[in-house]
Enzyme design. Structure first.
Site, PDB file in Angstrom:
ATOM      1  N   HIS A 167       0.813  -1.214   0.000  1.00 28.35           N
ATOM      2  CA  HIS A 167       0.000   0.000   0.000  1.00 28.35           C
ATOM      3  C   HIS A 167       0.845   1.262   0.000  1.00 28.35           C
ATOM      4  O   HIS A 167       0.396   2.333   0.406  1.00 28.35           O
ATOM      5  CB  HIS A 167      -0.997  -0.022   1.165  1.00 28.35           C
ATOM      6  N   ASP A 193      -6.018   4.519  10.121  1.00 28.76           N
ATOM      7  CA  ASP A 193      -7.451   4.579   9.781  1.00 28.76           C
ATOM      8  C   ASP A 193      -7.899   3.330   9.036  1.00 28.76           C
ATOM      9  O   ASP A 193      -9.087   3.020   9.001  1.00 28.76           O
ATOM     10  CB  ASP A 193      -7.725   5.789   8.871  1.00 28.76           C
ATOM     11  N   GLU A 202     -10.190  13.255  15.172  1.00 33.97           N
ATOM     12  CA  GLU A 202      -9.693  13.565  13.834  1.00 33.97           C
ATOM     13  C   GLU A 202     -10.508  14.727  13.267  1.00 33.97           C
ATOM     14  O   GLU A 202     -11.271  15.369  14.007  1.00 33.97           O
ATOM     15  CB  GLU A 202      -9.788  12.347  12.902  1.00 33.97           C
TER      16      GLU A 202
HETATM   17  P1  FAD Z   1       4.302  -1.613   1.966  1.00 34.13           P
HETATM   18  O1  FAD Z   1       3.719  -0.628   1.034  1.00 34.13           O
HETATM   19  O2  FAD Z   1       4.339  -3.000   1.506  1.00 34.13           O
HETATM   20  O3  FAD Z   1       5.762  -1.138   2.419  1.00 34.13           O
HETATM   21  C1  FAD Z   1       6.018   0.195   2.809  1.00 34.13           C
HETATM   22  C2  FAD Z   1       7.515   0.400   3.082  1.00 34.13           C
HETATM   23  O4  FAD Z   1       7.874  -0.355   4.233  1.00 34.13           O
HETATM   24  C3  FAD Z   1       8.429  -0.082   1.961  1.00 34.13           C
HETATM   25  O5  FAD Z   1       9.569   0.711   1.923  1.00 34.13           O
HETATM   26  C4  FAD Z   1       8.767  -1.486   2.396  1.00 34.13           C
HETATM   27  O6  FAD Z   1       9.983  -1.937   1.853  1.00 34.13           O
HETATM   28  C5  FAD Z   1       8.836  -1.332   3.904  1.00 34.13           C
HETATM   29  N1  FAD Z   1       8.451  -2.550   4.604  1.00 34.13           N
HETATM   30  C6  FAD Z   1       7.345  -3.301   4.439  1.00 34.13           C
HETATM   31  N2  FAD Z   1       7.347  -4.322   5.299  1.00 34.13           N
HETATM   32  C7  FAD Z   1       8.481  -4.213   6.024  1.00 34.13           C
HETATM   33  C8  FAD Z   1       9.065  -4.977   7.057  1.00 34.13           C
HETATM   34  N3  FAD Z   1       8.479  -6.062   7.543  1.00 34.13           N
HETATM   35  N4  FAD Z   1      10.244  -4.575   7.559  1.00 34.13           N
HETATM   36  C9  FAD Z   1      10.858  -3.468   7.100  1.00 34.13           C
HETATM   37  N5  FAD Z   1      10.362  -2.724   6.106  1.00 34.13           N
HETATM   38  C10 FAD Z   1       9.183  -3.087   5.582  1.00 34.13           C
HETATM   39  N6  FAD Z   1      -0.763   5.500   7.351  1.00 34.13           N
HETATM   40  C11 FAD Z   1      -0.958   6.022   8.569  1.00 34.13           C
HETATM   41  O7  FAD Z   1      -0.011   6.260   9.310  1.00 34.13           O
HETATM   42  N7  FAD Z   1      -2.218   6.271   9.034  1.00 34.13           N
HETATM   43  C12 FAD Z   1      -3.322   5.967   8.303  1.00 34.13           C
HETATM   44  O8  FAD Z   1      -4.429   6.188   8.761  1.00 34.13           O
HETATM   45  C13 FAD Z   1      -3.143   5.404   7.016  1.00 34.13           C
HETATM   46  N8  FAD Z   1      -4.199   5.065   6.259  1.00 34.13           N
HETATM   47  C14 FAD Z   1      -3.998   4.494   5.042  1.00 34.13           C
HETATM   48  C15 FAD Z   1      -5.113   4.126   4.271  1.00 34.13           C
HETATM   49  C16 FAD Z   1      -4.937   3.535   3.048  1.00 34.13           C
HETATM   50  C17 FAD Z   1      -6.151   3.128   2.235  1.00 34.13           C
HETATM   51  C18 FAD Z   1      -3.633   3.346   2.532  1.00 34.13           C
HETATM   52  C19 FAD Z   1      -3.427   2.744   1.189  1.00 34.13           C
HETATM   53  C20 FAD Z   1      -2.525   3.721   3.275  1.00 34.13           C
HETATM   54  C21 FAD Z   1      -2.693   4.306   4.531  1.00 34.13           C
HETATM   55  N9  FAD Z   1      -1.609   4.684   5.315  1.00 34.13           N
HETATM   56  C22 FAD Z   1      -1.816   5.202   6.560  1.00 34.13           C
HETATM   57  C23 FAD Z   1      -0.241   4.587   4.808  1.00 34.13           C
HETATM   58  C24 FAD Z   1       0.362   3.260   5.191  1.00 34.13           C
HETATM   59  O9  FAD Z   1       0.663   3.239   6.571  1.00 34.13           O
HETATM   60  C25 FAD Z   1       1.672   3.004   4.450  1.00 34.13           C
HETATM   61  O10 FAD Z   1       1.440   3.116   3.073  1.00 34.13           O
HETATM   62  C26 FAD Z   1       2.213   1.625   4.793  1.00 34.13           C
HETATM   63  O11 FAD Z   1       3.524   1.539   4.364  1.00 34.13           O
HETATM   64  C27 FAD Z   1       1.424   0.577   4.112  1.00 34.13           C
HETATM   65  O12 FAD Z   1       1.724  -0.677   4.681  1.00 34.13           O
HETATM   66  P2  FAD Z   1       2.040  -1.907   3.765  1.00 34.13           P
HETATM   67  O13 FAD Z   1       2.028  -3.058   4.677  1.00 34.13           O
HETATM   68  O14 FAD Z   1       1.172  -1.975   2.573  1.00 34.13           O
HETATM   69  O15 FAD Z   1       3.551  -1.525   3.367  1.00 34.13           O
END
Ligand code: FAD
Length: 558
Positions: free
Chosen positions: A123, A184, A295
């Site tokens: 994400h 969220d 919020e």
């Molecule tokens: P990924 O997109 O898979 O990875 C993100 C980054 O972290 C990359 O650099 C990856 O290499 C690294 N990474 C992933 N896993 C690990 C691991 N295990 N160890 C070390 N590095 C790692 N954020 C907020 O703070 N508050 C919110 O309310 C919020 N709401 C959101 C709502 C939506 C619909 C979306 C799409 C995003 C939202 N986000 C929010 C943002 C979200 O926290 C970040 O985009 C987060 O990185 C997504 O998590 P993911 O597991 O998909 O990570």
């Protein structure tokens, strides 16, 4: 011996002969100074070919497996604008799968271009979890039934770094417990949100998710598996929290818990005056016995707003609410929630009422709802399902998240909501203050230099190619906002930061860049990890990366 190549062979006596030969070959071509290879190879180092690398990865003895084909999903993310195809995707079944793969790549040395990106739920917004011709680790395949909840005075749960927060919620609720701080949207992984901060309406009280972690297990950029906490390897612990994936892959986390409520009183009110709105938000985050979640969002030029709310909220005064006309105005919605259990309803009603009495919203716009705790926390997933059904989830998302100091929020709002954004942005504009005194400042996360700052999240969807809501238009608008913030010297920091040059990264970290770069050289000296953040470049020594803008003495001796 000294060579990482030899120590690798010593520690991995399970490797088969084929693997030994391939690694030996690769060690020869990549380590210019190792003297156990022929002179010719030392004199003319070459980069390992695609075939060598693939064979070396294939030869690793794993509990999980690699996929080398049909990896297009790993070149995609929620942002839907960046696409880098990896060479391979690792589907690990154990932590040792991850550590042996990273160690293999570390032992190839800096002449190999291979990098590694942990991918949580993908994400990210700008390719941060992608690795161009590198290896992407599908962290969700590490998930399993091993989630363990520990009750007691300081309850916690041990989870895999690839676990989704929604699963943690369901598992901990079986014990009457839940994490304190959320995002969220809960269909994100632990490793993904802990690499940034994890901010939502509970952060004013508990700090972000990175504040609510007791311990981590991490695989560093050298392939070492290390435990860390505030008392054990604290430098690694604080570095990894908010560390943009730069210092290690989070394979396990110990998350702090609290008793979970059953129900939530969920409230929305509107303001037409920005000062009244922000003053009330600031009052609430400072109050004792306040709401549990605070919020807010900005509404620009929307029609039929209150009608849309009626599907999930009830107006306190239906008559008055039906006469309220939102059309064309810029409005500010304060959103609050109070947690409770059914036997506390009366007390909670009184507390809520007395808190509302202190606020200055438009009286006809008070809307209330009572939902279960799970429904409240998983609320964005409901929107996801609707958007998916209409084909509007997999569109480009040029999101921009900013942290704005409290002292500059009026200036910011005047220009951004009064001038730059003339129309609604095809997505929510979140806006709420948090109290930094509740946050731990030792983590890698960078925030503005004031105790209270606002998260302003412009969550646009580029649903068409029209001039007014197409991707190009939104990106231009974002750029205008960033340029304005810089010109007006507001002290704004990006959250989920995205930059194209290292100069911009240095400016983002400011005085903390030095520590960030030092940590990189300690834990991932070849810059193998999280290349999609575009902070450090593999093949360029970290020292060199750092020296682009600072002197050695400054970097290493303070
Ligand atoms: P990924 O997109 O898979 O990875 C993100 C980054 O972290 C990359 O650099 C990856 O290499 C690294 N990474 C992933 N896993 C690990 C691991 N295990 N160890 C070390 N590095 C790692 N954020 C907020 O703070 N508050 C919110 O309310 C919020 N709401 C959101 C709502 C939506 C619909 C979306 C799409 C995003 C939202 N986000 C929010 C943002 C979200 O926290 C970040 O985009 C987060 O990185 C997504 O998590 P993911 O597991 O998909 O990570």
């Amino acid at each position: 011996m000294g060579s990482p190549f030899y120590s690798f062979l010593r520690q991995n006596n399970i490797v088969c002969l084929k693997f030994f030969l391939i690694v030996l070959f690769m060690g020869c071509i990549s380590h210019r100074t190792t003297n156990h290879c022929s002179n010719q190879l030392i004199a003319t180092p070459t980069t390992p070919t695609h075939l060598d690398v693939t064979s070396a990865l294939e030869a690793l003895s794993l509990d999980g497996y690699f996929s080398f084909n049909n990896n297009n999903h790993a070149a995609k993310d929620f942002g839907n604008t960046y696409q880098f195809l990896p060479l391979a995707v690792l589907h690990p079944k154990s932590v040792s799968d991850i550590s042996s793969m990273v160690k293999l790549i570390f032992d190839m040395g800096s002449t190999s271009e291979l990098t590694v990106a942990a991918r949580g739920h993908g994400h990210s917004l700008q390719g941060q979890a992608q690795a161009h011709r590198g290896v992407v680790i599908n962290m969700e395949s590490l998930m399993g039934p091993q989630m363990q909840v520990h009750a007691g005075e300081q309850p916690f749960v041990d989870v895999s770094g690839g676990e989704l927060w929604i699963n943690i919620l369901h598992e901990t609720l079986k014990h009457g417990l839940a994490p304190k701080s959320w995002t969220d949207y809960l269909h994100l992984t632990v490793g993904g949100t802990l690499s940034y901060a994890g901010i939502s309406g509970q952060a004013f009280r508990h700090g972000p998710q990175i504040n609510n972690v007791y311990q981590l297990q991490v695989v560093t950029g050298k392939g070492e598996v290390r435990m860390c906490s505030k008392s054990k390897n604290p430098d690694l612990f604080y570095g990894v929290l908010g560390g943009l994936g730069q210092f290690g892959i989070i394979t396990q986390a110990r998350i702090s818990l609290e008793p979970a409520p059953k129900m939530v009183k969920w409230i929305r009110v509107l303001y037409s005056d920005f000062s009244a709105f922000s003053k009330d938000q600031e009052y609430l985050i400072e109050s004792e016995n306040s709401f549990d979640y605070i919020e807010g969002f900005v509404i620009i030029n929307r029609t039929g707003l209150l009608n849309n709310w009626r599907s999930s909220f009830n107006p306190k005064d239906p008559m008055q609410a039906s006469q309220f006309d939102s059309d064309g105005k810029t409005l500010y919605c304060l959103e609050m929630a109070k947690y409770f259990n059914p036997d506390e309803t009366n007390v909670i009603d009184q507390i809520t009422e007395s808190l509302l009495l202190e606020l200055h919203y438009i009286p006809s716009t008070l809307f209330l709802s009572e939902v279960s705790y799970v429904q409240f926390l998983d609320r964005v997933h409901v929107s996801e399902l609707k958007l998916r059904a209409n084909g509007l989830w997999d569109v480009p998302h040029p999101w921009m998240n900013l942290l704005v100091p409290k002292s500059k929020i009026h200036e910011f709002a005047d220009e951004v909501f009064g001038n730059i954004l003339r129309d609604n942005i095809n997505g929510p504009i979140l806006m709420y203050p948090v109290n930094k005194t509740k946050w731990n400042n030792n983590t890698s996360m960078v925030t503005p230099d004031e105790d209270v700052f606002y998260l302003v999240a412009l969550l646009s969807s580029a649903v068409s190619s029209k001039a007014t809501d197409g991707l190009e238009h939104i990106l231009k608008q974002n750029k205008r906002i960033l340029e304005y913030c810089a010109r007006a010297d507001l002290g704004v920091k990006q959250y989920l930061p995205h930059y194209k040059t290292q100069g911009d990264w240095r400016a983002h970290f400011g005085p903390r860049w030095k520590v960030f770069a030092q940590r990189k050289s300690s834990y991932d000296p070849l810059a193998i990890l999280a290349p999609g953040q575009r902070i450090f470049e593999k093949g360029r020594p970290i020292l060199c990366n750092v020296l682009k803008g600072q002197g050695v003495g400054e970097v290493f001796y303070g």
